[in-house]
Design a protein around this motif. Structure first.
Motif, PDB file in Angstrom:
ATOM      1  N   ASP A 187      34.440  52.512 -25.748  1.00  0.00           N
ATOM      2  CA  ASP A 187      33.266  51.768 -26.241  1.00  0.00           C
ATOM      3  C   ASP A 187      32.820  50.696 -24.926  1.00  0.00           C
ATOM      4  N   THR A 226      24.895  46.959 -37.173  1.00  0.00           N
ATOM      5  CA  THR A 226      26.340  47.036 -37.772  1.00  0.00           C
ATOM      6  C   THR A 226      26.970  45.689 -37.587  1.00  0.00           C
ATOM      7  N   TYR A 228      30.339  45.641 -37.705  1.00  0.00           N
ATOM      8  CA  TYR A 228      31.709  45.906 -37.248  1.00  0.00           C
ATOM      9  C   TYR A 228      31.924  44.550 -35.998  1.00  0.00           C
ATOM     10  N   TYR A 236      27.945  43.625 -32.332  1.00  0.00           N
ATOM     11  CA  TYR A 236      27.935  45.098 -31.529  1.00  0.00           C
ATOM     12  C   TYR A 236      26.928  46.055 -32.701  1.00  0.00           C
ATOM     13  N   TYR A 237      26.314  47.303 -31.882  1.00  0.00           N
ATOM     14  CA  TYR A 237      25.386  48.410 -32.385  1.00  0.00           C
ATOM     15  C   TYR A 237      26.537  49.255 -32.269  1.00  0.00           C
ATOM     16  N   THR A 238      26.204  50.087 -33.601  1.00  0.00           N
ATOM     17  CA  THR A 238      26.861  51.507 -33.186  1.00  0.00           C
ATOM     18  C   THR A 238      25.422  52.385 -32.146  1.00  0.00           C
ATOM     19  N   LYS A 240      23.313  55.367 -31.725  1.00  0.00           N
ATOM     20  CA  LYS A 240      23.374  57.094 -32.350  1.00  0.00           C
ATOM     21  C   LYS A 240      23.696  58.184 -32.557  1.00  0.00           C
ATOM     22  N   ARG A 244      29.734  56.143 -30.518  1.00  0.00           N
ATOM     23  CA  ARG A 244      30.312  55.009 -30.017  1.00  0.00           C
ATOM     24  C   ARG A 244      29.657  53.723 -30.287  1.00  0.00           C
ATOM     25  N   ARG A 245      29.911  52.774 -29.750  1.00  0.00           N
ATOM     26  CA  ARG A 245      29.429  51.212 -30.319  1.00  0.00           C
ATOM     27  C   ARG A 245      29.322  50.499 -28.752  1.00  0.00           C
TER      28      ARG A 245
END
Length: 334
Positions: A187, A226, A228, A236-238, A240, A244-245
């Motif tokens: 990440d 997200t 998370y 945080y973002y995922t 795509k 991973r973040r």
């Protein structure tokens, strides 16, 4: 522990040393004067203080520095704290022990950290370019940090890369870093530079808003919302395309203080209730007073928590030459 604004304090960051084997331009002056040994808490004293915080509701402890892994025999502190994970008390006990490191010592210490109970680590890495790495750290070489990252991964540790966004230095590297992190299962967390300590330079020349970085990244990557969270200030973002973040810590463009759940203990026993304020409590004095028992130590901690402010007031402005806070980041532990 509940502060004056109703926030539960459950996260303790502990600076185990002010020393470091690098001299990053946003963190330290090149010619640093470090603390005399007599002012620094022993590992046993740090362990006692951490134990008091755990007994009062702290669920997560992060060891920081300076560079925490350069402190002699620091693994003994990791082992002691790690033994408390899952050992529930009245407040639930410690749930997580983590560390933030520059990675230079991980080749020799990653397996010991995992054995001590550490499962996630943050590694500071602002660039993948060897020349830029040397310039940012003033004298570091990138190879020990990269080798340390891969040693930590082999040991079973989850890794998040921390990168401070620096204008005209690494601002155009983040597409590459995001791809590299995705390739290696890591990440990434980007951090705005903060006005802490005299660094012998103009911070307005360093400052890069992460809103700009995020907008640029979205030209090539899909950043999905997200919920998370690791318990810290990052949003945080995922990603795509990689799975991973990516996180963004934005103390300048977005004040995240409304959800602050943490306090910071320095290696001298000074407790800072806010990274961006000077108010602090001296816990070394009661800790070293033979007439002060653990109950009195807890009272001193509670009194400090009762003074936790609503938030910080960071400003980076050419008209304001002095840093918002005089102490260096390495003293507080980030």
């Amino acid at each position: 522990m509940i502060d004056p604004f109703g926030r539960k304090v459950s996260y303790l960051r502990v600076s185990v040393t002010d020393r470091c084997d690098l001299r990053c331009v946003y963190c330290m002056a090149e010619d640093m004067t470090f603390l005399p040994k007599a002012e620094v808490l022993t590992l046993e004293e740090l362990d006692r203080l951490c134990g008091a915080f755990i007994g009062m509701g702290v669920e997560k402890i992060r060891l920081t520095g300076g560079e925490p892994l350069v402190r002699k025999n620091v693994i003994s502190l990791f082992r002691s704290l790690g033994s408390r994970i899952g050992a529930e008390g009245a407040n639930g006990g410690l749930k997580e022990l983590t560390v933030t490191t520059n990675g230079t010592q991980l080749v020799k210490m990653a397996d010991d950290l995992f054995a001590a109970g550490v499962r996630r680590i943050n590694v500071s890495l602002d660039t993948l370019d060897p020349a830029k790495f040397a310039a940012i750290t003033r004298w570091g070489k990138i190879e020990p940090t990269l080798d340390g990252i891969f040693a930590a991964k082999a040991a079973g540790l989850q890794i998040k890369i921390n990168s401070v966004a620096l204008k005209d230095v690494n601002e155009h590297e983040y597409d590459h870093m995001l791809a590299w992190c995705g390739e290696h299962g890591l990440d990434l967390c980007l951090i705005e530079t903060m006005p802490l300590g005299d660094i012998s330079g103009d911070r307005t020349d360093q400052y890069l808003p992460l809103s700009v970085v995020r907008s640029r990244l979205r030209q090539n990557w899909t950043l999905e919302e997200t919920d998370y969270s690791t318990g810290g200030p990052a949003r945080y973002y995922t990603v795509k395309e990689t799975g991973r973040r990516i996180g963004f810590i934005t103390p300048m463009t977005h004040n995240f203080c409304e959800s602050c759940n943490r306090v910071r203990l320095t290696c001298t026993g000074t407790l800072y209730m806010c990274l961006g304020q000077d108010d602090a409590a001296d816990l070394r004095r009661p800790l070293r007073d033979p007439g002060v028992d653990d109950a009195a130590l807890r009272e001193a901690i509670l009194e400090a928590i009762s003074r936790k402010p609503k938030g910080h007031d960071f400003v980076i402005d050419r008209r304001r030459k002095a840093p918002a806070v005089a102490r260096h980041m390495s003293v507080t532990g980030g």
